[in-house]
Write an enzyme that holds these catalytic residues in place. Structure first.
Site, PDB file in Angstrom:
ATOM      1  CE  LYS A 239       1.955   7.297  -7.218  1.00 56.24           C
ATOM      2  NZ  LYS A 239       1.444   7.900  -6.017  1.00 56.24           N
TER       3      LYS A 239
ATOM      4  CE  LYS B 104       3.661   1.809  -4.873  1.00 52.53           C
ATOM      5  NZ  LYS B 104       3.431   2.606  -3.712  1.00 52.53           N
TER       6      LYS B 104
ATOM      7  CE  LYS C  59      -3.249   5.259   0.150  1.00 50.82           C
ATOM      8  NZ  LYS C  59      -2.087   6.069  -0.208  1.00 50.82           N
TER       9      LYS C  59
HETATM   10  N1  AQP Z   1       3.310  -1.938  -1.586  1.00 50.51           N
HETATM   11  C1  AQP Z   1       3.888  -1.305  -0.593  1.00 50.51           C
HETATM   12  N2  AQP Z   1       4.762  -1.956   0.215  1.00 50.51           N
HETATM   13  C2  AQP Z   1       5.363  -1.305   1.256  1.00 50.51           C
HETATM   14  N3  AQP Z   1       5.147  -0.005   1.556  1.00 50.51           N
HETATM   15  C3  AQP Z   1       4.288   0.672   0.778  1.00 50.51           C
HETATM   16  N4  AQP Z   1       3.833   1.942   0.802  1.00 50.51           N
HETATM   17  C4  AQP Z   1       2.957   2.132  -0.204  1.00 50.51           C
HETATM   18  N5  AQP Z   1       2.815   0.999  -0.904  1.00 50.51           N
HETATM   19  C5  AQP Z   1       3.616   0.070  -0.324  1.00 50.51           C
HETATM   20  C6  AQP Z   1       4.247   2.928   1.784  1.00 50.51           C
HETATM   21  O1  AQP Z   1       3.079   3.484   2.363  1.00 50.51           O
HETATM   22  C7  AQP Z   1       3.361   4.837   2.723  1.00 50.51           C
HETATM   23  C8  AQP Z   1       2.270   5.739   2.262  1.00 50.51           C
HETATM   24  O2  AQP Z   1       2.140   5.740   0.868  1.00 50.51           O
HETATM   25  P1  AQP Z   1       1.304   6.910   0.204  1.00 50.51           P
HETATM   26  O3  AQP Z   1      -0.116   6.759   0.502  1.00 50.51           O
HETATM   27  O4  AQP Z   1       1.839   8.213   0.581  1.00 50.51           O
HETATM   28  O5  AQP Z   1       1.552   6.776  -1.322  1.00 50.51           O
HETATM   29  P2  AQP Z   1       2.111   5.694  -2.245  1.00 50.51           P
HETATM   30  O6  AQP Z   1       3.507   5.341  -1.891  1.00 50.51           O
HETATM   31  O7  AQP Z   1       1.926   6.206  -3.609  1.00 50.51           O
HETATM   32  O8  AQP Z   1       1.201   4.454  -1.888  1.00 50.51           O
HETATM   33  P3  AQP Z   1       0.070   3.680  -2.614  1.00 50.51           P
HETATM   34  O9  AQP Z   1      -0.781   3.164  -1.544  1.00 50.51           O
HETATM   35  O10 AQP Z   1       0.625   2.675  -3.517  1.00 50.51           O
HETATM   36  O11 AQP Z   1      -0.751   4.703  -3.457  1.00 50.51           O
HETATM   37  P4  AQP Z   1      -0.812   4.943  -4.999  1.00 50.51           P
HETATM   38  O12 AQP Z   1      -1.614   3.842  -5.582  1.00 50.51           O
HETATM   39  O13 AQP Z   1      -1.497   6.270  -5.102  1.00 50.51           O
HETATM   40  O14 AQP Z   1       0.582   4.934  -5.553  1.00 50.51           O
HETATM   41  C9  AQP Z   1       4.736   5.194   2.139  1.00 50.51           C
HETATM   42  O15 AQP Z   1       5.689   5.103   3.172  1.00 50.51           O
HETATM   43  C10 AQP Z   1       4.961   4.113   1.132  1.00 50.51           C
HETATM   44  O16 AQP Z   1       6.351   3.842   0.961  1.00 50.51           O
END
Ligand code: AQP
Length: 352
Positions: free
Chosen positions: A128, A212, A215
């Protein structure tokens, strides 16, 4: 006192308390298919098996800038996604993380237990922060310690998450084991298990099969959002990157075809089929035939969730009731744990 990450390996898991589930999602942008399949689908299943707490982790969200005027609405949106996907507030506790002060309090105590070297190894921070880590917030760096507090403040034993969170769960176990060891409190905190398994554990970007679905990806075409309408979903699937070959008839042949592998995995996760079963149905077919089937499957599964989210968000009073009630219940569950933690640490208490 120990200062290595081997504490978890040395300490027997002597925790005797009940099984309990904790997980959360950040209100940091539109929820996508990865969040749904990697996390929310498991939330729904587990609520019938164990006591469950699902938070909207707004303290984590502010590790990156969030517009203050939007944060509460984003928090309601995640709660709406939980409810619309089938999390039942009569079975599971749904609450905003910031409404339960014990998360921040235990977070600080655990920052004094975790070692800098452990955090230095966290790959998600490196991903990140990229090349300019000195510009990131301190919170983004210490985020996994707060995540450990989120889990341990309820003595949660099981944590349903996507694959990207596995390393953070290992860290939580190390922190719990070190606390138990340092404060001579064997079995006080459980060593929680990550529940990563499942077909949706790692959903990849529709634009790049090696990244992956996320968001924060600048391209909206990289992800299917839970609130996308049927046209948007169909268009994103149609434009998803693929290769020119037809689908193979065996899973091994997907190994060097990340985009094809991802789409087959998504279809399987949505339809409740293994990749082999998807290939038994579509092997030999080109993407021209497979993609419309995938789009139909995604629309059938997600459109009702999006519609219910919109209904809930139109009148947020119901969501607010759920969140306030959940915060009260979560606060009550955390209170004795934080009290005992304070006692172990040796903080002043009246007459204590
Ligand atoms: N691509 C993914 N495949 C499977 N699981 C996923 N998760 C996130 N992306 C994937 C799971 O969603 C849960 C919540 O995630 P989060 O919002 O706490 O943060 P994150 O993991 O950083 O998810 P994002 O959506 O990808 O956000 P950004 O872009 O900010 O990094 C977790 O259980 C995560 O494993």
């Amino acid at each position: 006192m120990t200062d290595t990450a081997s504490a978890a390996a040395q300490a027997p898991a002597a925790y005797q308390g009940p099984a309990r589930v904790l997980s959360g999602i950040q209100p940091s942008g539109a929820l996508h298919l990865g969040n749904y399949l990697g996390a929310i689908v498991k939330f729904v299943k587990l609520q019938d098996e164990m006591e469950c707490l699902y938070c909207v982790v707004d303290l984590h969200a502010i590790t990156a800038w969030q517009e203050p005027a939007k944060l509460a609405a984003q928090t309601r949106e995640i709660a709406a996604a939980y409810l619309a996907s089938g999390v039942d507030p009569k079975k599971a506790i749904i609450f905003p993380q910031s409404a339960v002060l014990a998360h921040a309090e235990l977070g600080w105590i655990l920052q004094c237990v975790a070692r800098l070297g452990w955090l230095d190894r966290m790959t998600q921070f490196k991903d990140k922060a990229g090349k300019h880590k000195e510009r990131e917030s301190v919170g983004l760096y210490t985020y996994p310690v707060l995540q450990a507090a989120d889990i341990l403040v309820y003595k949660a034993t099981h944590v349903p998450v996507g694959e990207d969170q596995r390393q953070h769960l290992e860290l939580t176990r190390d922190i719990a084991a070190k606390f138990n060891h340092d404060f001579d409190a064997p079995g006080f905190f459980p060593l929680p298990e990550a529940m990563v398994e499942g077909p949706g554990a790692r959903i990849m970007s529709l634009r790049d099969g090696s990244a992956k679905m996320s968001k924060s990806d600048p391209s909206d075409y990289s992800r299917i959002n839970l609130m996308d309408d049927a046209d948007a979903i169909a268009q994103k699937v149609r434009k998803a990157r693929t290769d020119p070959e037809p689908l193979p008839d065996n899973v091994e042949a997907l190994a060097l075809r990340p985009e094809a592998d991802n789409l087959v995995g998504i279809y399987g996760a949505l339809a409740g089929l293994t990749k082999a079963e998807v290939l038994a149905r579509f092997g030999g077919e080109g993407f021209g035939r497979f993609k419309p089937e995938l789009a139909d499957m995604a629309v059938a599964r997600l459109a009702p969730i999006g519609a219910e989210m919109r209904r809930l968000l139109d009148d947020p009073a119901e969501i607010d009731r759920v969140l306030a009630d959940g915060a009260e219940k979560a606060t009550a569950l955390a209170a004795p744990v934080i009290d005992e933690t304070r006692r172990h640490v040796g903080f002043w208490r009246p007459g204590g």
